[in-house]
Each structure stands twice: as structure tokens, then as C-alpha cells.
Design a protein around this motif. Structure first.
Motif, short mmCIF file in Angstrom:
data_model
loop_
_atom_site.label_atom_id
_atom_site.label_comp_id
_atom_site.label_asym_id
_atom_site.label_seq_id
_atom_site.Cartn_x
_atom_site.Cartn_y
_atom_site.Cartn_z
N GLN A 154 18.34 0.04 15.18
CA GLN A 154 17.40 -0.30 14.13
C GLN A 154 16.05 0.38 14.34
OE1 GLN A 154 17.83 -1.79 11.29
NE2 GLN A 154 15.66 -1.52 10.76
N GLN A 155 15.60 0.43 15.58
CA GLN A 155 14.34 1.11 15.87
C GLN A 155 14.43 2.61 15.58
OE1 GLN A 155 14.01 -0.17 19.99
NE2 GLN A 155 12.32 -1.57 19.49
N ARG B 228 11.48 9.81 13.69
CA ARG B 228 10.27 10.58 13.38
C ARG B 228 9.69 11.24 14.63
NH1 ARG B 228 8.47 9.37 8.23
NH2 ARG B 228 9.40 7.54 7.26
N ILE B 229 9.88 10.62 15.77
CA ILE B 229 9.32 11.16 17.01
C ILE B 229 9.87 12.56 17.27
CG2 ILE B 229 9.22 10.86 19.51
CD1 ILE B 229 9.26 7.85 19.06
N ALA C 299 18.73 6.33 24.11
CA ALA C 299 18.80 5.47 25.28
C ALA C 299 17.67 4.44 25.32
CB ALA C 299 18.77 6.32 26.55
N LEU C 300 16.51 4.79 24.77
CA LEU C 300 15.34 3.93 24.85
C LEU C 300 15.21 2.96 23.67
CD1 LEU C 300 12.70 6.56 26.05
CD2 LEU C 300 13.77 4.75 27.42
N LEU D 221 22.37 11.07 9.97
CA LEU D 221 22.13 9.70 10.41
C LEU D 221 21.19 8.91 9.51
CD1 LEU D 221 21.72 10.38 14.25
CD2 LEU D 221 23.74 9.46 13.06
N VAL D 222 20.10 9.53 9.04
CA VAL D 222 19.07 8.72 8.38
C VAL D 222 18.62 9.21 7.01
CG1 VAL D 222 18.15 7.92 10.60
CG2 VAL D 222 17.17 9.93 9.52
#
Length: 478
Positions: A211-212, A219-220, A206-207, A67-68
Motif C-alpha cells: 500500500q505504501q 514516486r521515490i 523491501a522497506l 504496477l501503478v
């Protein structure tokens, strides 16, 4: 070479490493006492925590690579190139595992199980946590991907030394007649880690907006590994050494060159332990990793549907794996393992035929059936591997078996599945590939030996006798 000869070949050399003296070892009377049930339960939790962290990292890193990581650390005009570079860092974690098996496996038989397990947990957890802090390439340039690769390498080294000790932590504490159940603690890690990782990723999805998640949310998932590490350290620091290692210390029986001894005195045990892991690893790779690609690309299902099937099977495994371990304590472990291996070779044919119509319910049934079979193998596997080796070489032998089997089994399986499907366009070569691995595992199980339930107690008594002799012959003041 029969069982007694193998144990004699591995155990005749009672020389201690330089610096090991009777005064440094526990007194003989201390090593004959079995830890209480509370200590055994703490060992079970400590073993489970470490392997859960390993597989939590496995799942989170896999998702982040897809994904990133390509966009953040390997930016390229061609998105596929960036993704391939990102996945290459994933492979680094497998390549580095044998180094961890050689380094930490050796140390586990020289300085102790507990010390090494604390070190591997810190190494894995610190590397995972630090990945969550690496700035992107846009901020620090090529240093960013270099740091990512180095930390992934460190993770693999830690993982390579973790499994063998996690298995011994519980199997050497408990009654050897229930070793299958207690040693299965390390085996619950894969489904537990997968469920935790997917739960965290689902919660973040979900939260947070897309973009966030891309900016900072991913990282969380890595930073949360610090919580597991702290809990695992709290448990592991409270543990005593296992009775077997206490006996090794007291009797002056710690090996000086355990890797060399495993290869020269117990090659059959090593071959059995390596080969017995191949089919279960490939089966797991097929039905938890590759099945996502197959369901989406060949069956036209949404990825979420395939992932749900895997998660249902993983949830069941948390219960099935220790049950299978306990079952192997009641039945002959080798016969149970042989039956599971035959089922592993047959099931892919059943699965691909039953899911060809694209039914989600049949996909779930097929994945769950595969993971039930995997549980029958994976639950007893830890005990089977550990009991192949003599007590004084058990950490080294188990670690070598784990890491070497990973290279020829789980590490290459997803790549080979994808290549075979792309080349032939049909599932038959994939099923035949798994049949081939099942044949290797059958050979490994036939090479292996049945459990010797009195071996550890016998070794502890003999070591206590040697400790008394050494203490009696030591010059006053030595």
C-alpha cells in the motif's frame, strides 16, 4: 561510391551558418591540441551518466506502467484496459525519439556537442523528476494522464538527441585507434541503468508495504533521477568542446542543413548505421524484456527467477561491453560485428531448446549467453556507427541512425514476440524473426566502411588551415 568520394561529397561545402565568423571560432592553434587524459575520463563518465539515466528511466517507467500507472492515471472497471492505456504512454517515449534525433542531432553539428548534451540531460532528468510529482487522476481529473503523456513525450525527445552526442563525446576526445573502447561508455548505460532501477525498486519493495509503494513509494524511484541529473550536469559543464567541433567552428565548416546533407550525400552510411543496430536491439529486447513473459507463461517459473537471470547477465555486461569495444580496436571491427551477428541469429534456437524443460540454471545460462553475444555487438556499435559519417555530419548521422533503428528494432520487438507466441504457440517463429533481423544487420555491416583512423586528425589540420586563410583574408575590423 568509395570512402574518399563519400568524405569529399560530405565535406566539400565549407560554408558556415549565418553569423559564424572567424572571430567567433577558436584560434587555429587551439584546435590541434588533444585534451589531457583527465578530460577524456570526464568525458567517459559524462557519456556513461547520460545513457545510464536514460535506461534507469526505461526500467522504472516500465515497472510503474505495469504496477501503478493504470490504477492512478487510467482508472477503468477493466484492469486490462487501464494497463493497456498505461503501456501506451510507454510507447510514446519511442515514437518521440526520432523528433529528438532530428532536432538535437542537427544542433549537435551546428552549435556543439557539449551544449546539446547539457540540454538533453536536463530535459530527460526534469521530465523524469516531474513524473514523480504528478497528482493522480482522482485529484486533478483528466489533466493527470495528459501530463504523464506530455512528460513521457519530452523524455523520448531528449533520449533521441542524447545517444549520438554521448558517443561522440568520448570518441572525438580520445585516440581514434582506441575509439571502440572509449565510445563504449554510452553503451554501458543499458545494463547500468537496469541494475540501478531494479536495485532501487527492490529496496523500496523491501522497506515499504504494498500500500505504501502504491500510494507514494513509487514516486521515490522517479525523484531519485534528480541525483543522476545533478551529477551528470556537474561533469558535463566542466567539459570542453571536442577537438572535431572546435575544428568545425574555426574552419567555418558547420553545416547549414545537416539532416538534408546526411540523406543526400551519405545515404549509404545512414543505411549501414541504421541496419547494424536492428539485430542487437531485437536480441536485447528478447532476452531482457520478453524472456520475463516467456519464463513465467510458458516455463511456469516465478517472475523473480527470470528477473534474476536478467540481472546476472546485465551485471556481466557492465564489464563485457567495454571489453568488446576494446577488442574491436585490436581486431577488425566489421569482422567482429559480423561474427556477433551470426551468433545472434543462431542463439535463440539454442536457448529455446535448452530451456524447454524449465530448468532455472539453464535459463540463466541461456540469458547470460545471449547477453554475452549482445555485448560483442553493442560494445563496438557506437564506434562503428560514428565512423560511418564524416566529422561535420557525425552528430546528425549518428542520432538519426539511433532513433530510426529504434523504431524498426527495439520499439516493436516485444509486441511482435508476444503476438507471434500467442498466434503460433511455439518459439520457432520468434527465432526466425531474430534470424531475419540478423540478415538485415549483416547487410548493414557489409554496406559500412572500416575505420579511417587518420580522418579526424586530417580534418582538424585542414580546418586549421582554412581558419588561417579566413583570418588572413578577413578585412581589418570585420
Amino acid at each position: 561510391m568509395d570512402n574518399e568520394q563519400r568524405r569529399d561529397a560530405a565535406g566539400d561545402d565549407t560554408r558556415a551558418p549565418r553569423g559564424a565568423t572567424p572571430q567567433e571560432a577558436p584560434p587555429p592553434e587551439a584546435i590541434a591540441v588533444r585534451p589531457d587524459r583527465g578530460a577524456l575520463l570526464r568525458a567517459f563518465v559524462a557519456s556513461l551518466t547520460g545513457t545510464s539515466l536514460e535506461w534507469y528511466d526505461f526500467a522504472v517507467y516500465s515497472a510503474a506502467s505495469a504496477l501503478v500507472f493504470g490504477r492512478l492515471f487510467f482508472p477503468s472497471e477493466d484492469p486490462l484496459t487501464g494497463a493497456l492505456l498505461a503501456f501506451s504512454t510507454y510507447a510514446v517515449g519511442y515514437v518521440s525519439r526520432p523528433l529528438g534525433g532530428f532536432v538535437f542531432g542537427r544542433l549537435g553539428d551546428v552549435i556543439g556537442r557539449k551544449k546539446v548534451l547539457v540540454a538533453t540531460l536536463v530535459l530527460i532528468g526534469a521530465a523524469t523528476f516531474l513524473i514523480g510529482l504528478i497528482p493522480p487522476q482522482s485529484a486533478i481529473g483528466p489533466v493527470a494522464p495528459v501530463l504523464l503523456v506530455l512528460l513521457r513525450f519530452a523524455q523520448g525527445v531528449g533520449v533521441g538527441g542524447e545517444w549520438g552526442g554521448a558517443v561522440l563525446l568520448t570518441s572525438e576526445y580520445g585516440d581514434t585507434r582506441s575509439r571502440g573502447f572509449w565510445a563504449s561508455a554510452a553503451q554501458i548505460g543499458p545494463p547500468a541503468g537496469n541494475l540501478m532501477a531494479n536495485g532501487v525498486l527492490a529496496g523500496l519493495g523491501a522497506l515499504l508495504t504494498e500500500q505504501q509503494f502504491f500510494s507514494w513509494g513509487w514516486r521515490i524511484a522517479f525523484l531519485l533521477s534528480g541525483v543522476l541529473v545533478l551529477f551528470g550536469l556537474w561533469i558535463r559543464m566542466r567539459l570542453e568542446e571536442t577537438p572535431v567541433f572546435k575544428a568545425m567552428e574555426a574552419g567555418g565548416d558547420r553545416p547549414q542543413a545537416p539532416i538534408k546533407e546526411v540523406f543526400t550525400t551519405q545515404p549509404r552510411a545512414l543505411a549501414a548505421a541504421v541496419l547494424c543496430r536492428v539485430a542487437p536491439d531485437v536480441l536485447y529486447a528478447m532476452f531482457t524484456v520478453f524472456v520475463l513473459t516467456y519464463a513465467t507463461q510458458k516455463l511456469g517459473m516465478p517472475r523473480s527467477s527470470a528477473l534474476t537471470a536478467v540481472l546476472i547477465g546485465s551485471a556481466l555486461q557492465i564489464v563485457l561491453i567495454p571489453l568488446a569495444g576494446a577488442l574491436s580496436d585490436r581486431w577488425n571491427r566489421r569482422r567482429l560485428y559480423l561474427g556477433g551477428t551470426v551468433a545472434a541469429g543462431v542463439w535463440p534456437f539454442v536457448f529455446f531448446l535448452m530451456t524447454g524443460g524449465g530448468s532455472w540454471a539453464l535459463l540463466v545460462l541461456g540469458v547470460v549467453g545471449a547477453l554475452v553475444i549482445h555485448s560483442l555487438l553493442y560494445g563496438p556499435q557506437a564506434a562503428f556507427v560514428a565512423e560511418q559519417f564524416s566529422p561535420r555530419l557525425r552528430y546528425t548521422g549518428s542520432s538519426l541512425a539511433y532513433t530510426l533503428a529504434g523504431l524498426i528494432g527495439g520499439a516493436v520487438a516485444p509486441l511482435l514476440f508476444t503476438a507471434l507466441l500467442g498466434t503460433f504457440g511455439t518459439w520457432l517463429p520468434l527465432a526466425l524473426y531474430l534470424v531475419g533481423t540478423a540478415v538485415l544487420t549483416v547487410i548493414g555491416v557489409l554496406l559500412g566502411r572500416d575505420a579511417d583512423h587518420d580522418e579526424d586528425e586530417r580534418y582538424v589540420r585542414e580546418s586549421a588551415d582554412r581558419a588561417r586563410e579566413r583570418a588572413a583574408t578577413a578585412a581589418p575590423g570585420d
